[in-house]
Design a protein around this motif. Structure first.
Motif, PDB file in Angstrom:
ATOM      1  N   ILE A 114       0.839  -1.195   0.000  1.00 19.20           N
ATOM      2  CA  ILE A 114       0.000   0.000   0.000  1.00 19.20           C
ATOM      3  C   ILE A 114       0.881   1.256   0.000  1.00 19.20           C
ATOM      4  CG2 ILE A 114      -1.678   1.256   1.397  1.00 19.20           C
ATOM      5  CD1 ILE A 114      -2.568  -1.440   0.018  1.00 19.20           C
ATOM      6  N   LEU A 115       1.874   1.243   0.877  1.00 22.50           N
ATOM      7  CA  LEU A 115       2.771   2.389   0.974  1.00 22.50           C
ATOM      8  C   LEU A 115       3.489   2.610  -0.354  1.00 22.50           C
ATOM      9  CD1 LEU A 115       3.763   4.308   3.341  1.00 22.50           C
ATOM     10  CD2 LEU A 115       5.869   2.995   3.206  1.00 22.50           C
ATOM     11  N   GLY A 116       3.959   1.508  -0.959  1.00 23.87           N
ATOM     12  CA  GLY A 116       4.678   1.607  -2.229  1.00 23.87           C
ATOM     13  C   GLY A 116       3.819   2.227  -3.311  1.00 23.87           C
ATOM     14  N   SER A 117       2.551   1.816  -3.354  1.00 18.16           N
ATOM     15  CA  SER A 117       1.649   2.352  -4.383  1.00 18.16           C
ATOM     16  C   SER A 117       1.434   3.851  -4.220  1.00 18.16           C
ATOM     17  CB  SER A 117       0.289   1.635  -4.315  1.00 18.16           C
ATOM     18  OG  SER A 117       0.343   0.419  -5.016  1.00 18.16           O
ATOM     19  N   ILE A 118       1.273   4.283  -2.972  1.00 18.99           N
ATOM     20  CA  ILE A 118       0.998   5.707  -2.750  1.00 18.99           C
ATOM     21  C   ILE A 118       2.249   6.543  -3.005  1.00 18.99           C
ATOM     22  CG2 ILE A 118       0.196   7.423  -1.078  1.00 18.99           C
ATOM     23  CD1 ILE A 118      -1.333   5.197   0.313  1.00 18.99           C
ATOM     24  N   ALA A 119       3.399   5.999  -2.579  1.00 19.42           N
ATOM     25  CA  ALA A 119       4.639   6.767  -2.702  1.00 19.42           C
ATOM     26  C   ALA A 119       5.201   6.714  -4.121  1.00 19.42           C
ATOM     27  CB  ALA A 119       5.684   6.234  -1.713  1.00 19.42           C
ATOM     28  N   TYR A 120       4.630   5.836  -4.955  1.00 22.84           N
ATOM     29  CA  TYR A 120       5.234   5.593  -6.270  1.00 22.84           C
ATOM     30  C   TYR A 120       5.313   6.850  -7.136  1.00 22.84           C
ATOM     31  CZ  TYR A 120       6.209   3.431 -10.742  1.00 22.84           C
ATOM     32  OH  TYR A 120       6.791   3.103 -11.936  1.00 22.84           O
ATOM     33  N   ALA A 121       4.179   7.513  -7.331  1.00 24.52           N
ATOM     34  CA  ALA A 121       4.156   8.664  -8.240  1.00 24.52           C
ATOM     35  C   ALA A 121       5.079   9.798  -7.764  1.00 24.52           C
ATOM     36  CB  ALA A 121       2.728   9.159  -8.440  1.00 24.52           C
ATOM     37  N   PRO A 122       5.037  10.155  -6.465  1.00 26.28           N
ATOM     38  CA  PRO A 122       5.972  11.206  -6.028  1.00 26.28           C
ATOM     39  C   PRO A 122       7.428  10.819  -6.273  1.00 26.28           C
ATOM     40  CG  PRO A 122       4.293  10.865  -4.361  1.00 26.28           C
ATOM     41  CD  PRO A 122       4.084   9.814  -5.398  1.00 26.28           C
ATOM     42  N   ARG A 123       7.749   9.539  -6.090  1.00 23.78           N
ATOM     43  CA  ARG A 123       9.131   9.119  -6.341  1.00 23.78           C
ATOM     44  C   ARG A 123       9.472   9.243  -7.815  1.00 23.78           C
ATOM     45  NH1 ARG A 123      10.593   3.785  -2.939  1.00 23.78           N
ATOM     46  NH2 ARG A 123      12.567   4.151  -4.006  1.00 23.78           N
ATOM     47  N   MET A 124       8.545   8.854  -8.676  1.00 25.80           N
ATOM     48  CA  MET A 124       8.791   8.983 -10.108  1.00 25.80           C
ATOM     49  C   MET A 124       8.966  10.444 -10.504  1.00 25.80           C
ATOM     50  SD  MET A 124       9.112   6.103 -11.475  1.00 25.80           S
ATOM     51  CE  MET A 124       9.722   5.339  -9.972  1.00 25.80           C
ATOM     52  N   HIS A 125       8.383  11.330  -9.709  1.00 23.32           N
ATOM     53  CA  HIS A 125       8.513  12.753  -9.999  1.00 23.32           C
ATOM     54  C   HIS A 125       9.687  13.370  -9.250  1.00 23.32           C
ATOM     55  CE1 HIS A 125       5.120  13.708 -12.631  1.00 23.32           C
ATOM     56  NE2 HIS A 125       4.519  12.693 -12.043  1.00 23.32           N
ATOM     57  N   LEU A 158      -6.914  -6.100   1.939  1.00 21.82           N
ATOM     58  CA  LEU A 158      -7.782  -5.004   2.376  1.00 21.82           C
ATOM     59  C   LEU A 158      -9.209  -5.204   1.862  1.00 21.82           C
ATOM     60  CD1 LEU A 158      -5.030  -3.769   2.998  1.00 21.82           C
ATOM     61  CD2 LEU A 158      -5.835  -1.633   2.030  1.00 21.82           C
ATOM     62  N   SER A 159     -10.153  -4.574   2.505  1.00 20.82           N
ATOM     63  CA  SER A 159     -11.533  -4.605   2.023  1.00 20.82           C
ATOM     64  C   SER A 159     -11.690  -3.573   0.907  1.00 20.82           C
ATOM     65  CB  SER A 159     -12.491  -4.297   3.158  1.00 20.82           C
ATOM     66  OG  SER A 159     -12.406  -2.926   3.478  1.00 20.82           O
ATOM     67  N   GLN A 162     -11.490  -0.010   2.149  1.00 20.66           N
ATOM     68  CA  GLN A 162     -10.117   0.355   2.523  1.00 20.66           C
ATOM     69  C   GLN A 162      -9.269   0.597   1.274  1.00 20.66           C
ATOM     70  OE1 GLN A 162      -9.270  -3.086   4.878  1.00 20.66           O
ATOM     71  NE2 GLN A 162      -9.801  -2.086   6.790  1.00 20.66           N
ATOM     72  N   ARG A 163      -9.461  -0.283   0.267  1.00 22.01           N
ATOM     73  CA  ARG A 163      -8.687  -0.120  -0.965  1.00 22.01           C
ATOM     74  C   ARG A 163      -9.034   1.196  -1.651  1.00 22.01           C
ATOM     75  NH1 ARG A 163      -9.268  -5.892  -2.007  1.00 22.01           N
ATOM     76  NH2 ARG A 163     -11.197  -5.434  -3.107  1.00 22.01           N
ATOM     77  N   GLN A 164     -10.330   1.571  -1.635  1.00 20.49           N
ATOM     78  CA  GLN A 164     -10.692   2.818  -2.297  1.00 20.49           C
ATOM     79  C   GLN A 164     -10.102   4.001  -1.541  1.00 20.49           C
ATOM     80  OE1 GLN A 164     -10.966   3.335  -5.152  1.00 20.49           O
ATOM     81  NE2 GLN A 164     -13.051   3.156  -5.885  1.00 20.49           N
ATOM     82  N   ARG A 165      -9.970   3.889  -0.229  1.00 24.68           N
ATOM     83  CA  ARG A 165      -9.281   4.937   0.539  1.00 24.68           C
ATOM     84  C   ARG A 165      -7.818   5.035   0.106  1.00 24.68           C
ATOM     85  NH1 ARG A 165     -11.942   6.396   5.561  1.00 24.68           N
ATOM     86  NH2 ARG A 165     -13.978   5.401   5.592  1.00 24.68           N
TER      87      ARG A 165
END
Lengths: 337, 301
Positions: A114-125, A158-159, A162-165
């Motif tokens: 989950i953390l990786g998915s959220i942090a992915y775009a900022p890291r790519m930028h 996740l449910s 939770q995933r949509q959050r």
């Protein structure tokens, strides 16, 4: 349209998909998925887009994100045209505009935490890994998921809610100004959907967001939107403030749509004529007004000319626009109200 | 763009120790360990491979040196516990040394086709359109021939010899490998998380590296493992026909062919190379099945 300058303005957006077939795989037909759609979203407001499935809502969203290239149409973000000289490029647009998809499972990489998915775009930028992770944890906390508990989990643990959050947190990770929510709560249970809607409202306040909320659920759109845009077969048939659209709908299609809205109030149960049949095939849409084949008021003029999106005749110009040849008063008379 | 630190300010302090749910590969490993059949065949495979690698240590006799007087001894005879072949060479030594070539001829073509076919398939699947049509239609041409016939034809063209047999088999396996890679890539590419990555401005190369590869490699590896068993059988078949390894080199397919004539004299000894081919390919097949089960996240509980 409000007085505030539009954050996002779209003029004449058009996308026709070719249909290939036959022995030589030639272009045999064209799906007019989105046909000459114009809209504007003011900073800070929520624009709801409603319509039956297949009316071009999701295609519009993908065109706005430039996930699909439009055939025609100008897109202005914050007054600057996308892809034009002196304007902004698509990458810059995508930093400012993000999207949440309907399928909460398919929109998360199953092999990423989950953390990786959220942090992915900022890291790519170009944000440093540690800073990106810290931001992702803050966002997780903000969308109501305890980072200690969820950061290292995988999507399948996740449910749906939770995933949509998580998807919302991911969309916010680039700190966009506008978020497109494409059926973002449609797949969730009613109670979970309500929680996510409230979360969206809170986030909008906190981060000064502008929403483009796409849904087929009329109740949800009424709840969250400031203005509403009704689409039918790839075109806009009516647009206006939410109270005007839901209270005094001017287009026969909008009325039929609202009449089909489920309600628990016995005084408001469906009495008006329901909409019958499926929408016509967008491959070969009816001439003139596209709704005329299902409309009780259709006239000769409806087949001849496409009605412009404008304030109806005899009305003072306001923000409530409708694309219909038949004046509302006449519709009322025929209908016998 | 807004300052990057804006959100960090409102958040919780960064965490140093997060109770981790096990990573994906750790989970796969854990599920594999709970599957006795897969553990069994894997141990057997490792044993066979080790025997082949350390053949000089496990078999003390020369696999190419025969004794005319000690031909076709039965299993369990003195000095040759698995008997001897038609020229009196020790079967145990020949089987152990033979495993080297047989396993090499089984694994190498699959490894080559995994790289070539995987690259082609992922490219075709990700790009779609014309590139996809060109690559996939070219692969379809190979499907017109049955695999063993195609391998024989290529071997016939290149000439006999083990390296040519490996090359021929690699060519035979490239089309199915490409097709599998293309299918899973196309599926994966249409998923919303790839769209979401594109929507946040990720480049095509980054998407393939971070989002496609991780999700596509699993199914491709499972397929490759199952191909090894086929490859062992096909390469043994090529050797049997005299298109692979050449005598007196020990190789299971070749041994099977040579001992064919002695099947009425020493049926059990003659069956040994075939038995080993069967066991090894069966083990690869079962291991591949186990791997597929362990990699399926949705089945995991």
């Amino acid at each position: 349209m409000s007085d505030a300058p539009a954050l996002l303005r779209v003029e004449g957006l058009t996308k026709h998909f070719p249909v290939h077939g036959g022995p030589l795989n030639r272009r045999v037909a064209t799906v007019r998925a989105v046909d000459d759609v114009s809209l504007a979203v003011a900073a800070g407001e929520t624009l709801g887009i409603v319509g039956e499935s297949g009316c071009g809502k999701s295609t519009t969203a993908r065109l706005l994100m430039r996930l699909i290239e439009p055939d025609r149409g100008r897109l202005l973000f914050d007054g600057r045209e996308v892809g034009a000289a002196g304007g902004i490029d698509v990458t810059t647009l995508r930093r400012q505009m993000q999207m949440v998809f309907q399928d909460s499972y398919a929109s998360l990489n199953p092999r990423m935490t989950i953390l990786g998915s959220i942090a992915y775009a900022p890291r790519m930028h170009g944000l440093a890994a540690r800073a990106a992770d810290a931001r992702a944890e803050a966002l997780l906390d903000r969308v109501g998921l305890e980072p200690r508990q969820f950061a290292r989990r995988y999507p399948h643990e996740l449910s749906g809610g939770q995933r949509q959050r998580v998807n919302i947190a991911r969309a916010l990770a680039l700190q966009p100004r506008l978020v497109i929510l494409d059926e973002a709560v449609s797949a969730l249970d009613k109670s979970v959907a309500a929680q996510v809607l409230n979360l969206l409202a809170d986030l909008k306040q906190q981060f000064n967001l502008t929403y483009l909320f796409i849904s087929h659920d009329l109740n949800v759109v009424e709840y969250i939107s400031d203005r509403v845009l009704v689409m039918y077969l790839g075109q806009v048939v009516e647009t206006g403030p939410v109270a005007a659209i839901y209270g005094r709908p001017r287009h026969p299609y909008t009325r039929a749509l609202l009449a089909s809205k489920p309600t628990l109030d016995p005084d408001r149960r469906t009495i008006s004529l329901p909409l019958t049949g499926d929408p016509p095939n967008p491959i070969d849409p009816p001439s003139g007004c596209r709704f005329r084949t299902r409309c009780g008021f259709a006239d000769a003029v409806c087949a001849a000319r496409t009605p412009p999106l404008a304030a109806p005749l005899g009305h003072p110009p306001d923000a409530h626009l409708v694309a219909c040849h038949v004046p509302a008063a006449q519709q009322q008379a025929i209908h016998g109200h | 763009m807004a300052p990057l630190q804006a959100i960090g300010a409102i958040g919780v302090p960064p965490l140093t120790s997060v109770p981790a749910s096990p990573g994906y590969w750790r989970g796969v490993w854990r599920r594999l360990l709970r599957d006795p059949l897969t553990i069994g065949v894997t141990i057997l495979l490792v044993a066979i491979i080790l025997c082949a690698i350390f053949a000089p240590l496990v078999a003390t006799q020369d696999p190419t040196l025969g004794h005319v007087l000690g031909r076709l001894q039965p299993i369990g005879s003195a000095g040759h516990w698995l008997g001897t072949d038609e020229t009196g060479r020790d079967m145990w030594a020949r089987l152990a040394y033979g495993g080297r070539l047989s396993l090499l001829a089984g694994i190498a073509p699959v490894a080559i086709s995994l790289v070539v076919g995987g690259l082609l398939g992922i490219t075709a699947g990700y790009l779609g359109g014309l590139a996809n049509t060109l690559i996939m239609r070219a692969m379809d041409v190979f499907y017109a021939f049955p695999s063993i016939l195609l391998a024989i034809a290529i071997c016939g063209m290149l000439g006999s010899g083990l390296s040519n047999a490996i090359l021929a088999l690699a060519l035979v396996f490239v089309p199915p490998m490409t097709r599998i890679a293309e299918t899973v890539t196309t599926q994966c590419r249409g998923l919303d998380f790839v769209e979401a990555a594109r929507a946040s401005g990720t480049s095509a190369a980054q998407i393939i590296r971070h989002h496609i590869l991780a999700n596509v490699l699993g199914p491709i590896m499972v397929y490759a493992t199952s191909l090894i068993s086929l490859s062992i059988i096909l390469s043994a078949g090529l050797s049997f026909l005299g298109l692979g390894a050449t005598p007196p080199t020990p190789e299971w397919g070749l041994m099977l062919n040579a001992l064919r004539q002695s099947i009425y004299v020493q049926p059990y000894v003659a069956a040994l190379p075939g038995l080993l081919i069967f066991i090894t390919s069966m083990c690869f097949n079962l291991a591949s099945d186990g791997l597929r089960g362990a990699m399926d996240v949705r089945l995991a509980r």
